[in-house]
Design a protein around this motif. Sequence first.
Motif, PDB file in Angstrom:
ATOM      1  N   ARG A  75       0.821  -1.220   0.000  1.00  0.00           N
ATOM      2  CA  ARG A  75       0.000   0.000   0.000  1.00  0.00           C
ATOM      3  C   ARG A  75       0.851   1.265   0.000  1.00  0.00           C
ATOM      4  O   ARG A  75       0.542   2.216  -0.716  1.00  0.00           O
ATOM      5  N   CYS A  76       1.912   1.317   0.773  1.00  0.00           N
ATOM      6  CA  CYS A  76       2.757   2.523   0.842  1.00  0.00           C
ATOM      7  C   CYS A  76       3.378   2.811  -0.519  1.00  0.00           C
ATOM      8  O   CYS A  76       3.371   3.960  -0.984  1.00  0.00           O
ATOM      9  N   GLN A  77       3.909   1.783  -1.183  1.00  0.00           N
ATOM     10  CA  GLN A  77       4.522   1.976  -2.498  1.00  0.00           C
ATOM     11  C   GLN A  77       3.472   2.413  -3.523  1.00  0.00           C
ATOM     12  O   GLN A  77       3.762   3.236  -4.389  1.00  0.00           O
ATOM     13  N   VAL A  93      11.438   8.733  -3.587  1.00  0.00           N
ATOM     14  CA  VAL A  93      11.295   8.198  -2.227  1.00  0.00           C
ATOM     15  C   VAL A  93      10.902   6.718  -2.310  1.00  0.00           C
ATOM     16  O   VAL A  93      11.446   5.868  -1.593  1.00  0.00           O
ATOM     17  N   GLY A  94       9.975   6.394  -3.206  1.00  0.00           N
ATOM     18  CA  GLY A  94       9.581   4.999  -3.394  1.00  0.00           C
ATOM     19  C   GLY A  94      10.735   4.145  -3.900  1.00  0.00           C
ATOM     20  O   GLY A  94      10.865   2.976  -3.535  1.00  0.00           O
ATOM     21  N   VAL A 106       7.356  -9.923  -1.989  1.00  0.00           N
ATOM     22  CA  VAL A 106       7.292  -9.851  -3.447  1.00  0.00           C
ATOM     23  C   VAL A 106       6.358  -8.742  -3.923  1.00  0.00           C
ATOM     24  O   VAL A 106       6.696  -7.986  -4.833  1.00  0.00           O
ATOM     25  N   LEU A 107       5.188  -8.622  -3.325  1.00  0.00           N
ATOM     26  CA  LEU A 107       4.229  -7.613  -3.767  1.00  0.00           C
ATOM     27  C   LEU A 107       4.751  -6.198  -3.544  1.00  0.00           C
ATOM     28  O   LEU A 107       4.584  -5.325  -4.396  1.00  0.00           O
ATOM     29  N   THR A 108       5.401  -5.973  -2.421  1.00  0.00           N
ATOM     30  CA  THR A 108       5.939  -4.650  -2.131  1.00  0.00           C
ATOM     31  C   THR A 108       7.075  -4.322  -3.086  1.00  0.00           C
ATOM     32  O   THR A 108       7.186  -3.185  -3.569  1.00  0.00           O
TER      33      THR A 108
END
Length: 166
Positions: A75-77, A93-94, A106-108
């Motif tokens: 979610r943050c990314q 930043v990402g 993996v998803l992040t």
Amino acid sequence: PCERARAPAGDRMTKSKRPKQEIQYKPPTPQVFGNATPTDLPTWSGAPSSFDVDRPRHRPKLADRLAVYEDDSPRCQQILCFAGILFPPLWAVGAVLYTQTPATKVLTREAGFKNVLLTGGTLVILFLYFVYYLFFAPPAGAVTAAPGVPTPPISPDAAGPVGGPR
């Protein structure tokens, strides 16, 4: 009126006096079900075989098996990716967060890689803009005419006094 006459006690029917036969129950034997061990089967030699069905050859490490149960929320990314449309430095930043994300999430990492690509694309566009600005853009004070329109010649009088007032 009609009453039944009772028979005397000796005339009543009694159970037969046949001898009792005791029949013992015998459960079915394994031969009945086909569970008897055949004698013509090969025996186990005890030597380890190369094909072992019980254990897989590549068993992941404990850390990798536990990582499946960890919370992997990108979610943050994703927020940084969409907010970067309004303020592109958020993509950078990402991208920095992507470098710090463990490989088990993996998803992040997938969402963070989008930020890396957008940051790289933005930097390439900025680099190309500055190269154009430095080498191909006209000087800041230059007057340019529309294409196809001749520019008037500049006369020495139009430039004004060179040496000051006379």
